[in-house]
Design a protein around this motif. Structure first.
Motif, PDB file in Angstrom:
ATOM      1  N   PRO A   1       1.146  -0.988   0.168  1.00 56.33           N
ATOM      2  CA  PRO A   1       0.148   0.167  -0.139  1.00 56.33           C
ATOM      3  C   PRO A   1       1.065   1.496   0.263  1.00 56.33           C
ATOM      4  O   PRO A   1       1.234   0.757   0.644  1.00 56.33           O
ATOM      5  N   ASN A   2       0.350   2.339  -0.708  1.00 59.17           N
ATOM      6  CA  ASN A   2       0.965   3.353  -0.710  1.00 59.17           C
ATOM      7  C   ASN A   2       2.228   3.446  -1.608  1.00 59.17           C
ATOM      8  O   ASN A   2       3.024   4.436  -1.281  1.00 59.17           O
TER       9      ASN A   2
ATOM     10  N   GLY B   1       2.358   3.779  -4.474  1.00 59.02           N
ATOM     11  CA  GLY B   1       1.949   5.130  -5.513  1.00 59.02           C
ATOM     12  C   GLY B   1       2.032   4.555  -6.899  1.00 59.02           C
ATOM     13  O   GLY B   1       2.419   5.113  -7.959  1.00 59.02           O
TER      14      GLY B   1
ATOM     15  N   THR C   1      -1.039   6.632  -9.121  1.00 59.39           N
ATOM     16  CA  THR C   1      -0.346   7.818  -9.123  1.00 59.39           C
ATOM     17  C   THR C   1       0.175   7.857 -10.668  1.00 59.39           C
ATOM     18  O   THR C   1       0.808   8.199 -11.711  1.00 59.39           O
TER      19      THR C   1
ATOM     20  N   THR D   1      -6.387   8.453  -5.503  1.00 63.59           N
ATOM     21  CA  THR D   1      -5.209   8.808  -5.571  1.00 63.59           C
ATOM     22  C   THR D   1      -4.956   9.283  -3.737  1.00 63.59           C
ATOM     23  O   THR D   1      -6.546  10.228  -3.820  1.00 63.59           O
TER      24      THR D   1
ATOM     25  N   PRO E   1      -3.412  10.439   0.070  1.00 61.47           N
ATOM     26  CA  PRO E   1      -2.456  10.067   1.411  1.00 61.47           C
ATOM     27  C   PRO E   1      -3.174   9.082   2.292  1.00 61.47           C
ATOM     28  O   PRO E   1      -2.095   8.528   2.538  1.00 61.47           O
ATOM     29  N   GLU E   2      -4.662   8.331   1.818  1.00 65.77           N
ATOM     30  CA  GLU E   2      -4.663   7.965   2.907  1.00 65.77           C
ATOM     31  C   GLU E   2      -4.002   5.964   1.923  1.00 65.77           C
ATOM     32  O   GLU E   2      -3.809   6.377   0.839  1.00 65.77           O
ATOM     33  N   ALA E   3      -3.267   5.139   3.046  1.00 62.08           N
ATOM     34  CA  ALA E   3      -2.495   3.793   2.609  1.00 62.08           C
ATOM     35  C   ALA E   3      -4.406   2.679   2.055  1.00 62.08           C
ATOM     36  O   ALA E   3      -5.392   2.734   2.189  1.00 62.08           O
TER      37      ALA E   3
ATOM     38  N   GLY F   1      -3.241  -2.573  -2.759  1.00 57.71           N
ATOM     39  CA  GLY F   1      -1.686  -2.869  -2.389  1.00 57.71           C
ATOM     40  C   GLY F   1      -1.663  -4.065  -0.900  1.00 57.71           C
ATOM     41  O   GLY F   1      -2.621  -4.415  -0.438  1.00 57.71           O
TER      42      GLY F   1
ATOM     43  N   ASP G   1       8.666   1.353  -3.198  1.00 62.17           N
ATOM     44  CA  ASP G   1       8.830   2.828  -2.447  1.00 62.17           C
ATOM     45  C   ASP G   1      10.005   3.187  -1.937  1.00 62.17           C
ATOM     46  O   ASP G   1      10.894   2.822  -1.069  1.00 62.17           O
TER      47      ASP G   1
ATOM     48  N   LYS H   1       9.533   7.076  -6.184  1.00 64.04           N
ATOM     49  CA  LYS H   1       9.801   8.337  -5.532  1.00 64.04           C
ATOM     50  C   LYS H   1      11.477   8.399  -5.811  1.00 64.04           C
ATOM     51  O   LYS H   1      11.761   9.067  -3.847  1.00 64.04           O
TER      52      LYS H   1
END
Length: 454
Positions: A192-193, A195, A198, A211, A213-215, A245, A279, A308
């Motif tokens: 999760p998270n 990206g 995104t 999309t 900030p929340e996972a 995720g 990530d 990232k």
């Protein structure tokens, strides 16, 4: 292109159940609790000979545009703006609510034709709820049951005038002469998270997927068709598949999350190449290796992308550390491509797609038996098979019987005594010498039956 029909309505009126019935598969996640669907999902629908693209949308909620429900509503609005017809679904059991009336006002202001569907209309007890739907000012409601398939003929009659081509021509489907020109089925997986959504939005150049900030925002596996332009200016079709995720199994307690992870693993089975998105600020974790192992176990081609990367410090050391960890953790496939990307800025994404196409080519190739056995003879001469107990293991010849993933059959005698290390030697040789690179290669051993065995 097929005409498009979007299903809209407040949460828990049965939109995903109708979507699944029209596409003939359980593609969308369905549960009794409201708000299961978040992203809009597309599928090819078939209704009594009528073919169209059906879009399942998130339940329409009156919330702050910056909140998760508010962003979900914006996805629904985008689907309706681009559709040929909107199916507005209400719950005949519950009756008309103030939110239904608000949705009806919004739909009346738009340009898309609207067909009103009163779902859960099984039995006489729901007749009052169906009649109440007239107050929405969208014409006569169609009594319907998505769960039981009642009312499909009425729905067909209502859709027909909007979806029939005026010139009488049928909508064309695209056919591809060979595998190379067919769409690349590319699934994006990861924790999760990382990206994933995104990244797909950046490739598409639009906010197609939800999309924030929340996972764990993504639940359904969402497939989006897209055209990629390579360095020569040639357009190549890609089917991008976003997945939920995947956390450690021990942490997955919620029923919906279990369904979402299961749906994501199912999407891996239908993909050709899978991008494991990490990530980069968190490095490589044990769960990433588990996901990669699952992808290779299913025989899919794997590419690792470090997302990232624009925010990372000491990038060279981090890259080498992840590369070594993958080398140690994925012993069955060495040298998996590792790409550095930024979904936020778009850096490295073009190279990622290029490598994905190259990986699919290696995953799909077939080696002639002549070339294969010439390599085989050299491999045996360089490193003959062992002779356990003083008795030789005879390896006669090898052939490729399948592609996608490449699968080979080795014929010989006493193959049940062939050590795993020698089998790995042959598989690594196939990868290195015959151009398969880091795709999963399967080797089956087959011995001739001994008529005197008994």
């Amino acid at each position: 292109m097929l005409p498009t029909v979007a299903i809209v309505g407040r949460p828990n009126v049965g939109k995903s159940t109708l979507f699944n019935r029209l596409v003939g598969k359980k593609l969308a996640l369905v549960d009794d609790q409201p708000g299961v669907t978040r992203d809009r999902r597309e599928g090819e629908a078939h209704l009594l000979g009528l073919e169209f693209t059906i879009i399942d949308t998130a339940g329409y909620e009156d919330e702050d545009p910056h909140s998760l429900p508010g962003r979900m509503r914006m996805q629904t609005q985008a689907a309706v703006e681009n559709c040929d017809v909107a199916l507005f679904m209400v719950d005949a059991r519950a009756g008309i609510t103030p939110l239904d009336e608000e949705i009806a006002r919004w739909l009346r202001e738009g340009d898309a034709p609207v067909i009103l569907v009163a779902n859960k209309a099984e039995g006489k007890s729901t007749e009052a709820g169906v009649m109440e739907a007239f107050v929405l000012g969208l014409g006569e409601p169609i009594p319907f049951s998505a769960e039981h398939g009642q009312g499909l003929a009425d729905l067909f009659q209502a859709l027909l005038p909007h979806l029939e081509r005026e010139d009488g021509e049928e909508h064309e489907k695209e056919f591809y002469e060979d595998e190379e020109s067919a769409p690349l089925k590319l699934a994006i997986v990861g924790r999760p998270n990382a990206g994933k959504s995104t990244l797909i939005n950046r490739l598409l150049g639009e906010n197609r997927l939800l999309t924030g900030p929340e996972a764990g925002i993504t639940r359904d596996s969402i497939a989006v068709d897209w055209m990629w332009t390579n360095d020569e200016g040639e357009e190549r079709p890609v089917r991008l598949i976003d997945t939920a995720g995947m956390r450690k199994r021990a942490k997955v307690q919620d029923k919906l999350e279990k369904l979402a992870v299961s749906d994501g693993l199912n999407a891996v089975n239908f993909a050709e190449v899978v991008v494991l998105l990490l990530d980069a600020t968190r490095g490589l974790e044990a769960q990433d290796l588990r996901i990669a192992d699952k992808v290779l176990e299913e025989g899919r081609a794997l590419v690792v992308a470090l997302n990232k990367w624009d925010t990372v410090e000491h990038g060279s050391a981090l890259y080498q550390g992840i590369k070594q960890a993958l080398f140690d953790g994925l012993a069955q496939v060495r040298g998996v491509p590792i790409m550095t990307v930024s979904a936020a800025t778009g850096k490295g994404l073009d190279d990622l797609i290029k490598v994905a196409f190259e990986t699919r080519t290696a995953w799909s190739q077939r080696i002639s038996t002549g070339v294969l056995n010439r390599w085989f003879e050299v491999a045996l001469e360089a490193n003959p098979p062992p002779a356990p107990g003083g008795k030789r293991i005879k390896l006669r010849y090898i052939t490729q019987n399948k592609t996608r993933p490449p699968t080979f059959v080795l014929f010989g005698t006493r193959l049940d005594e062939l050590p795993e290390s020698y089998r790995r030697y042959l598989v690594n040789g196939i990868r290195k010498e015959l151009g398969f690179g880091a795709v999963p290669v399967r080797l089956t051993l087959r011995s001739a039956k001994n008529p005197y065995a008994k």
